[in-house]
Scaffold this motif. Structure first.
Motif, short mmCIF file in Angstrom:
data_model
loop_
_atom_site.label_atom_id
_atom_site.label_comp_id
_atom_site.label_asym_id
_atom_site.label_seq_id
_atom_site.Cartn_x
_atom_site.Cartn_y
_atom_site.Cartn_z
N THR A 98 0.79 -1.20 0.21
CA THR A 98 -0.10 0.02 -0.02
C THR A 98 0.98 1.21 0.26
N ASP A 99 0.33 2.57 -0.46
CA ASP A 99 1.10 3.45 -0.43
C ASP A 99 0.41 4.57 0.87
N GLN A 100 -0.52 4.00 1.53
CA GLN A 100 -1.09 4.74 2.43
C GLN A 100 -0.55 4.63 4.14
N VAL A 101 -0.85 5.44 5.01
CA VAL A 101 -0.36 4.89 6.37
C VAL A 101 -0.71 3.52 6.70
N PHE A 102 0.36 3.25 7.33
CA PHE A 102 0.43 1.52 7.77
C PHE A 102 0.59 1.46 9.35
N THR A 103 -0.22 0.86 9.93
CA THR A 103 -0.33 0.86 11.46
C THR A 103 0.09 -0.73 11.98
N TRP A 148 3.52 2.83 14.96
CA TRP A 148 3.80 2.00 15.77
C TRP A 148 2.95 2.03 17.08
N PHE A 149 2.22 0.93 17.50
CA PHE A 149 1.55 0.96 18.84
C PHE A 149 2.11 -0.02 19.60
N TRP A 150 1.50 -0.20 20.80
CA TRP A 150 1.80 -1.31 21.64
C TRP A 150 0.51 -2.24 22.06
N GLY A 151 0.73 -3.39 21.97
CA GLY A 151 -0.37 -4.25 22.52
C GLY A 151 -0.50 -4.29 24.08
N ASP A 152 0.48 -4.15 24.86
CA ASP A 152 0.13 -3.84 26.17
C ASP A 152 1.55 -3.41 26.79
N GLU A 153 1.60 -2.95 28.12
CA GLU A 153 2.66 -2.22 28.95
C GLU A 153 2.70 -2.54 30.13
N ARG A 154 3.69 -2.82 30.60
CA ARG A 154 4.01 -3.01 32.28
C ARG A 154 3.86 -1.71 32.66
N PHE A 205 -6.46 8.23 16.73
CA PHE A 205 -5.84 8.05 15.74
C PHE A 205 -6.68 7.30 14.57
N HIS A 206 -7.68 6.59 14.91
CA HIS A 206 -8.60 5.75 13.90
C HIS A 206 -9.59 6.65 13.52
N GLY A 207 -9.92 7.50 14.22
CA GLY A 207 -10.95 8.46 13.84
C GLY A 207 -12.22 7.71 13.66
N ASP A 208 -12.92 8.22 12.43
CA ASP A 208 -14.06 7.42 11.79
C ASP A 208 -13.95 6.44 10.61
N LEU A 260 -5.51 5.92 34.51
CA LEU A 260 -5.35 7.03 33.63
C LEU A 260 -4.47 6.79 32.51
N ALA A 261 -3.73 5.88 32.57
CA ALA A 261 -2.97 5.53 31.44
C ALA A 261 -3.71 4.75 30.33
N ALA A 262 -4.55 3.86 30.90
CA ALA A 262 -5.42 2.94 30.13
C ALA A 262 -6.54 3.81 29.43
N LEU A 263 -6.87 4.93 30.12
CA LEU A 263 -7.95 5.84 29.56
C LEU A 263 -7.17 6.75 28.41
N ALA A 264 -6.04 7.19 28.70
CA ALA A 264 -5.29 7.98 27.70
C ALA A 264 -5.04 7.32 26.66
N TYR A 265 -4.46 5.94 26.58
CA TYR A 265 -4.21 5.33 25.39
C TYR A 265 -5.41 4.94 24.49
N GLU A 266 -6.45 4.53 25.26
CA GLU A 266 -7.73 4.32 24.40
C GLU A 266 -8.19 5.57 23.60
N GLN A 267 -8.16 6.67 24.34
CA GLN A 267 -8.21 8.11 23.52
C GLN A 267 -7.38 8.22 22.54
N GLU A 268 -6.10 7.94 22.64
CA GLU A 268 -5.12 7.79 21.71
C GLU A 268 -5.53 7.28 20.39
N LEU A 269 -5.76 5.91 20.93
CA LEU A 269 -6.09 5.05 19.56
C LEU A 269 -7.49 5.40 18.90
N GLN A 270 -8.41 5.94 19.53
CA GLN A 270 -9.75 6.40 19.00
C GLN A 270 -9.67 7.60 18.46
#
Ligand code: 6PG
Length: 234
Positions: A27-32, A64-70, A123-126, A111-121
């Motif tokens: 693809t030539d699009q953004v790749f996640t 680049w995103f992370w699936g989980d974090e300690r 980034f994904h937009g509609d 708060l870390a979980a909420l912040a990441y969820e907001q970042e993912l949402q």
């Protein structure tokens, strides 16, 4: 079933790097890409910074995103962010804006979980396309993936994208921030990287199609790939 068996963990790393490069160049699009933590994928991450991947990977448009974090400082040796930073980010190949870590230095786990969820949402937009093009996952010998450990309340989550797992099933015994099945399965393709003889039993269970462990609930929008070595799949 997309099962690929390599002679050893280094060959797994090279095959996954080749696969990732082909997918990103298709693809030539953004790749996640959503990254796995743990030790298994470290060889893959280092391999991506070496030739021919270094020269040909479309670094400028890959996020680049992370699936989980300690829930430890980002400088802690058990941090999944630190592991990826050491292996890839420190090479200066990835624009800083394309690196999306789960922030643990200033927040509480919630708060870390909420912040990441907001970042993912945000980034994904509609978009109607999957959240991630590729998600890379490991598997624990207890059948966990990301930080979705057996018995965790997060396993039952049906709407939140990111949850806290207060008491994980193995070291480091610190709270984990994990993407839920809702977010992880919102991936075009998912690849499990499984190496080492200690993973034989759980891999056999999962490939049987009758498994009940958390990793058995990973079902991407597109295809599920298994990149394993012959120590894990003799
Ligand atoms: C983590 C990972 C975890 C890992 C498995 C396998 O943060 O540790 O997300 O799910 O992939 O525990 O770990 P190894 O690759 O070290 O065997």
């Amino acid at each position: 079933m997309n099962l690929d068996v390599s002679a050893d963990s280094q060959e797994v790393a090279q095959k996954v790097a080749t696969w990732l490069l082909a997918e990103a160049l298709a693809t030539d699009q953004v790749f996640t890409i959503c990254l796995s933590g743990g030790s298994t994928p470290q060889k893959l991450y280092r391999t991506l910074t070496q030739s021919p991947y270094r020269e040909h990977f479309p670094w400028a448009r890959v996020h680049w995103f992370w699936g989980d974090e300690r829930f430890v400082p980002s400088t802690d040796e058990s941090s999944n962010y630190r592991m990826v930073d050491t292996a890839i980010c420190s090479e200066g190949l990835i624009p800083t804006a394309n690196i999306h870590p789960i922030l643990t230095d200033t927040n509480t786990p919630e708060l870390a979980a909420l912040a990441y969820e907001q970042e993912l949402q945000a980034f994904h937009g509609d978009k109607t396309t999957p959240l991630f093009d590729i998600t890379l996952l490991g598997i624990g010998s207890d059948g966990h993936t990301a930080s979705l450990f057996p018995g965790a309340a997060a396993l039952q989550e049906t709407s939140r994208w990111v949850r806290v797992v207060p008491q994980p099933g193995l070291k480091p015994f610190v709270p984990r921030i994990t993407l839920t099945f809702v977010a992880l399965n919102n991936s075009r393709h998912i690849a499990f990287l499984v190496t080492g003889s200690e993973k034989q039993a759980v891999l056999q269970d999962l490939l049987s199609g009758k498994s009940k462990v958390p990793a058995s609930r990973i079902k991407p929008v597109g295809a599920l790939y298994w990149f394993v070595d012959c120590a894990a799949y003799p």
